[in-house]
Design a protein around this motif. Structure first.
Motif, PDB file in Angstrom:
ATOM      1  N   ILE A  70       4.317   6.631   1.868  1.00  0.00           N
ATOM      2  CA  ILE A  70       4.184   8.076   2.064  1.00  0.00           C
ATOM      3  C   ILE A  70       4.544   8.453   3.489  1.00  0.00           C
ATOM      4  O   ILE A  70       5.297   9.409   3.720  1.00  0.00           O
ATOM      5  N   ARG A  71       4.044   7.701   4.454  1.00  0.00           N
ATOM      6  CA  ARG A  71       4.381   7.989   5.857  1.00  0.00           C
ATOM      7  C   ARG A  71       5.886   7.884   6.089  1.00  0.00           C
ATOM      8  O   ARG A  71       6.460   8.659   6.840  1.00  0.00           O
ATOM      9  N   SER A 114       8.871   5.409  -4.218  1.00  0.00           N
ATOM     10  CA  SER A 114       7.549   6.016  -4.052  1.00  0.00           C
ATOM     11  C   SER A 114       7.225   7.007  -5.158  1.00  0.00           C
ATOM     12  O   SER A 114       6.086   7.109  -5.609  1.00  0.00           O
ATOM     13  N   SER A 122       6.516   4.802  -8.526  1.00  0.00           N
ATOM     14  CA  SER A 122       5.445   3.813  -8.654  1.00  0.00           C
ATOM     15  C   SER A 122       4.137   4.487  -9.024  1.00  0.00           C
ATOM     16  O   SER A 122       3.897   5.641  -8.692  1.00  0.00           O
ATOM     17  N   MET A 164       0.834  -1.216   0.000  1.00  0.00           N
ATOM     18  CA  MET A 164       0.000   0.000   0.000  1.00  0.00           C
ATOM     19  C   MET A 164       0.858   1.251   0.000  1.00  0.00           C
ATOM     20  O   MET A 164       1.853   1.357   0.714  1.00  0.00           O
TER      21      MET A 164
END
Lengths: 107, 107
Positions: free
Chosen positions: A6-7, A101, A104, A1
């Motif tokens: 992102i976190r 990130s 993708s 996910m």
DNA sequence: CAAACCGGTTTGCAATACAAACCACACTGC
DNA sequence: GCAGTGTGGTTTGTATTGCAAACCGGTTTG
């Protein structure tokens, strides 16, 4: 996910994330030891700026600073500590994750 | 010469370099449009923080913000501008260069 | 011995990341 | 209808920072 990735972006060591310090640490990672003026020349930082960044890195325990005299002229030798080496490698992992990130799921 | 790569490290768009904004822009790059609350959930940022970062990105011309009403509830829709898209891609190049610099010449 | 240079450190300041406080509006219980 | 709660944000306050200019102890030069 993607949410996880992102976190992870937000969870970065800001001490290394700062470009000037990243440059310093990158040099120290490859050359093992460098003196103040060498770092100044390589990075292009002003001496004030370089000095304060080195102090910060020293305060964080990432860089060890040794002051000696070369004949009569003072010489400041800097090297990465084990913690600094670790922090640098962790940051490299952050970079790789960031690349992943940002690449993708692009349309 | 490594000196060049090191200098390039210092030449980074700090607007994108900030992790919170990088996270925001990464999302917007992939989803094309997102509302405030979606961004808040995905990033985990507080709303105050998110709001000010969005304002900054808008001020820089990287993000376009459109305020509408969904029935009676306000809705803030954000999307990357062309300039924002370009800045994001440039930052991705910076990342790649940084990776390269941090990996070359290690002992 | 005064002036300039070397190798840095400290000071001052403007910018900024962050969260807490605030605000306008909608809905809900009474 | 109006207190209280929730929604969807913005503004304010503050502590931290990155940076260069000013400074400083020593050394060399004229």
């Amino acid at each position: 996910m993607a949410g996880e990735d992102i976190r992870n972006m937000l969870d970065v060591d800001r001490l290394v994330h700062e470009p000037a310090r990243l440059a310093i640490m990158t040099i120290l990672y490859t050359v093992e030891a460098a003196d103040f003026l060498f770092l100044k020349r390589q990075t292009g930082l002003t001496k004030g700026n370089l000095s304060s960044h080195l102090s910060r890195l020293e305060g964080a325990g990432y860089v060890a600073i040794e002051k000696t005299f070369e004949g009569k002229i003072p010489r400041t030798i800097c090297r990465l500590t084990d913690a600094g080496r670790k922090a640098f490698e962790d940051y490299r992992d952050w970079l790789k994750n960031a690349i992943k990130s940002t690449e993708s799921k692009q349309k």
